[in-house]
Design an enzyme around this catalytic site. Sequence first.
Site: not given
Ligand code: MRU
Length: 361
Positions: A54-56, A97, A204, A245, A255-256
């Site tokens: 996970r994480g973009a 996703r 997270q 994201d 973002n999250k």
């Molecule tokens: O659902 P996730 O855990 O993939 O969400 C991640 C985020 O929102 C991060 O802040 C974003 O992807 C940036 S990661 C460098």
Amino acid sequence: MQFHFEPLAENVFLNEDGTKVCILDQTLLPNVSRTLKLQSPEEIREAICQLRVRGAPAIGIFAGYALFVLARQIKTQDTQEFLAKLHAYREYLVSSRPTAVNLGWALERMEKTAVENAHLPVEEIVCLLGQQAVRIQKEDIEMCRAISENGLSLLANGAGILTHCNAGPLATSRYGTALGPLLLGKERGMQFHVFCDETRPLLQGARLTAYELQKAGIDATLLCDNMVAAVMQKGWIDACLVGCDRVAANGDTANKIGTSGVAILAKYYGVPFYVLGPTSSIDLSCKTGEEIAIELRDPEEIRLKFYREPMAPAGVKCYNPAFDVTDHSLITGIITQRGVCRPPYTESLAALFENERGGET
Ligand code: MRU
């Protein structure tokens, strides 16, 4: 097949013979460190859907290697048939996703490599796909380093920092984006006091950010998401650093879930709010945040996950968006590997891409 490239030893990597894409299962952290070796399309897609990776940026890196692993499984010497099957795999993975642009960006880049080399034998195209996947990861390492430098230039020694979700090495490569300036500053002897939102419902912040900061020896304090106003009111936060994201052309940033609330509070308390991310997270084809698709996830993540027993009545309606959009007017700066963009973002973000002549970073 002989590799014509040097695989990288990172948190997303290929196994020795390049038949599997390997990840640290992030759903088990911080208690268990387990590496998964994935090969079938189903297990690869499941790993993205369930946030094992996970994480973009990390999803983008993973998608590059995954498409290479899947390409190797296509049993044909016919280039057109190969390209058709590769395209089907791309479509299958991209639907896993919807919000993080890096997933589609990396898959598109991989498929483009294959299409542009359609005159070559299939085996050579597959090799080029491997090289492209490694390049995506190498570039991410360089981008995270540059983002970290640019972010660090805005922070004072001893600053109180608030961060939401996880945008550290686990979500990217090495330094990360939002955590990058802190990790780099620490290497240079600087001190920060970092407050990590736990980030309901998948935690997270608690499971991954607190873990990464602790490992790096950075002073970290965990907060429930509803405690942000209280710490800002006390004057403990000098800047908010978050990842992204997908950033629309006007600076609206997905973002999250919960990020937008943090930005609203930061505005109220006069705290600078910075978004950090690579240019691959900027999507100029989305004019505003309204065009960004927001992923809706399983209601049971709210009702049940991480509890010993359900904490809400069975059948209660749940709304579980994984992301929200922070309005551009709340963002002090968007920090990329190419520099810091300031409002008006329609101009500063567009300028980032003006000199791009087929460049990929
Ligand atoms: O659902 P996730 O855990 O993939 O969400 C991640 C985020 O929102 C991060 O802040 C974003 O992807 C940036 S990661 C460098």
